[in-house]
Design an enzyme around this catalytic site. Structure first.
Site, mmCIF file in Angstrom:
data_model
loop_
_atom_site.group_PDB
_atom_site.id
_atom_site.type_symbol
_atom_site.label_atom_id
_atom_site.label_comp_id
_atom_site.label_asym_id
_atom_site.label_seq_id
_atom_site.Cartn_x
_atom_site.Cartn_y
_atom_site.Cartn_z
ATOM 1 N N ASP A 74 26.425 13.392 -11.418
ATOM 2 C CA ASP A 74 25.836 14.662 -11.825
ATOM 3 C C ASP A 74 24.313 14.632 -11.720
ATOM 4 O OD1 ASP A 74 26.393 12.864 -14.241
ATOM 5 O OD2 ASP A 74 24.933 14.249 -15.077
ATOM 6 N N VAL A 126 32.258 6.625 -11.527
ATOM 7 C CA VAL A 126 33.456 5.992 -12.074
ATOM 8 C C VAL A 126 33.844 6.614 -13.409
ATOM 9 C CG1 VAL A 126 33.042 3.813 -10.887
ATOM 10 C CG2 VAL A 126 32.127 4.143 -13.192
ATOM 11 N N ASP A 127 32.911 7.353 -14.040
ATOM 12 C CA ASP A 127 33.184 7.966 -15.337
ATOM 13 C C ASP A 127 34.116 9.179 -15.238
ATOM 14 O OD1 ASP A 127 31.445 6.092 -16.256
ATOM 15 O OD2 ASP A 127 29.872 7.478 -16.857
ATOM 16 N N MET A 168 32.961 0.752 -18.518
ATOM 17 C CA MET A 168 31.922 1.769 -18.348
ATOM 18 C C MET A 168 32.395 3.141 -18.818
ATOM 19 S SD MET A 168 29.876 0.840 -14.846
ATOM 20 C CE MET A 168 28.591 -0.407 -14.933
ATOM 21 N N ARG A 193 29.697 6.348 -20.452
ATOM 22 C CA ARG A 193 28.649 6.689 -21.420
ATOM 23 C C ARG A 193 29.109 7.751 -22.406
ATOM 24 N NH1 ARG A 193 23.109 6.504 -21.339
ATOM 25 N NH2 ARG A 193 23.111 5.730 -19.195
ATOM 26 N N GLU A 216 31.862 1.817 -23.182
ATOM 27 C CA GLU A 216 30.482 1.439 -23.491
ATOM 28 C C GLU A 216 29.733 2.525 -24.260
ATOM 29 O OE1 GLU A 216 28.187 0.877 -19.937
ATOM 30 O OE2 GLU A 216 28.695 2.850 -19.118
ATOM 31 N N TYR A 261 31.815 -5.446 -11.747
ATOM 32 C CA TYR A 261 32.893 -5.915 -10.871
ATOM 33 C C TYR A 261 33.691 -4.725 -10.336
ATOM 34 C CZ TYR A 261 37.163 -8.452 -9.535
ATOM 35 O OH TYR A 261 38.246 -8.960 -8.851
ATOM 36 N N ALA A 262 33.999 -3.779 -11.212
ATOM 37 C CA ALA A 262 34.834 -2.639 -10.823
ATOM 38 C C ALA A 262 34.076 -1.633 -9.963
ATOM 39 C CB ALA A 262 35.386 -1.952 -12.071
#
Length: 404
Positions: free
Chosen positions: A122, A151-152, A195, A197, A267, A325-326
């Site tokens: 975004d 990834v979120d 991960m 946020r 996280e 890693y991901a």
């Protein structure tokens, strides 16, 4: 028709789609508009401001398919907000009294760019929107088409962002190995920090993928390597609130019975409480150019470790983070299909002078279209009403309630 020249850039954090998206764009333009020149600005908007770019040669076009095998970005990323003038000046990206939007626009005009593809989350695409608005207001003829990477999976109004499916699958694979640490010492607490946020989608999806990955394991009765050792015992998201005392009682019962407890933690879970505690203690919380709290300075996993290790009377506790890693993995099959569909639409939109961000529009029945820039924003929460999430929580036997 005026000669077309395409530029692309990747920005923000990594996701398992950037390399494939770059390769896909090169392949698609080469297939349907081979006469179009292509350049890539190195390290996102930073490269645009500093005039660092890669000319895509014929040899690079012929081998673009190789990029589908890799994670990371073959053209580099950075976090730059063109409307944050002070930050751009401080970092030496523009001179004092220069407007970064103008510098970027003039660079695009000087390079003869007619189509710009931005691949990012975004922040990247709202920055692209700012640039598109500036260009339009100042007479620059440029089409800007973004592709949604994060990834979120937290971008309004996009149903599924690029890279998120892969990150969940790879995070599950990561923890399948880490979970074996439970056998290294009695009364072990293992926290898997994932991960996310503001959005718990990835943590929940990683938990689900891990459960699917391990549910058909074969074990030998009588040994410690069993289903209980491979279980997840708690799942904590930014969207959920839990009773610390009640959870401690529930989890201590598991620890007493099995000798190990596994928690999956986003996280961003409990971040507001942690930030408030630290600011109340006089600590300055570091933030990035977009005003976001720097999560690596908050360390939510350690907060959970500190509190639960004591409450569960754990002899050993550890926090393992699958994030880097991901997010740096190559795209899996599901993401490759999604990338290809968005690449095709992005190229079509660019050639037809339609600006926006490609994605399945949740406000229009999930139809894949080029969504208008003003409608793009981040911070979309995970929908706790998602049927598979209820199945996960029912399996865990964990009580929770929405924060809002």
């Amino acid at each position: 028709m005026a000669k077309q020249k395409v530029a692309m850039l990747t920005a923000g954090g990594l996701a398992p789609c950037l390399s494939s998206a770059v390769g896909g764009l090169i392949e698609r333009y080469t297939d349907i508009a081979p006469e179009v020149e292509i350049v890539a600005y190195k390290s996102g908007f930073r490269g645009l401001l500093m005039d660092y770019k890669i000319e895509i040669t014929r040899e690079m076009r012929e081998k673009a398919h190789v990029l589908h095998r890799y994670g990371g970005s073959p053209i580099g990323n950075s976090r730059v907000k063109l409307t944050n003038v002070a930050d751009c000046v401080k970092r030496g990206l523009v001179k004092e009294n220069e407007n970064p939007l103008r510098v970027a626009a003039e660079r695009l005009a000087a390079d003869g760019i007619t189509i710009l593809h931005t691949i990012g989350g975004d922040d990247t695409n709202t920055t692209a929107a700012d640039l598109a608005a500036y260009l339009g207001a100042n007479g620059y003829d440029l089409t800007v088409v973004g592709m949604p990477k994060t990834v979120d999976n937290d971008v309004y109004p996009i149903k599924q962002t690029l890279g998120a499916w892969t990150a969940a699958e790879v995070g599950a694979r990561f923890f399948d190995h880490v979970s074996n640490e439970q056998s290294a010492s009695p009364r072990t607490l293992v926290i898997h920090e994932v991960m996310g946020r503001h959005c718990g989608w990835l943590t929940a999806a990683t938990a689900r993928a891990y459960m699917q990955r391990t549910q058909h394991n074969e074990y030998i009765e009588g040994f410690m390597m069993n289903q209980e050792l491979k279980n997840i015992d708690g799942l904590y998201l930014p969207e959920t609130h839990f009773d610390m005392e009640g959870e401690a009682t529930r989890l201590k019962d598991i620890m007493d019975r099995t000798g190990f407890v596994t928690l999956f933690v986003s996280e961003g879970a409990c971040m507001d409480e942690i930030v408030a505690d630290r600011e109340a203690a006089g600590e300055e919380i570091k933030r990035d150019a977009f005003g976001h709290v720097k999560l690596d300075t908050i360390n939510v996993g350690n907060w959970f470790q500190k509190h639960f290790a004591k409450l569960l009377d754990a002899d050993r506790s550890m926090v393992q983070k699958s994030g880097y890693y991901a997010r740096s993995a190559p795209a899996n099959y599901e993401d490759l299909r999604l990338i290809q569909s968005m690449v095709d639409l992005a190229v079509e939109s660019g050639l037809n002078k339609v600006s926006g961000v490609t994605g399945h529009d949740e406000d229009q029945g999930g139809r894949l279209r080029t969504i208008e820039f003003p409608r793009i924003k981040g911070g979309k929460p995970f929908d706790l009403g998602t049927p598979w999430f209820k199945e996960v929580m029912d399996y865990l036997g964990q009580k929770y309630r929405p924060i809002h």
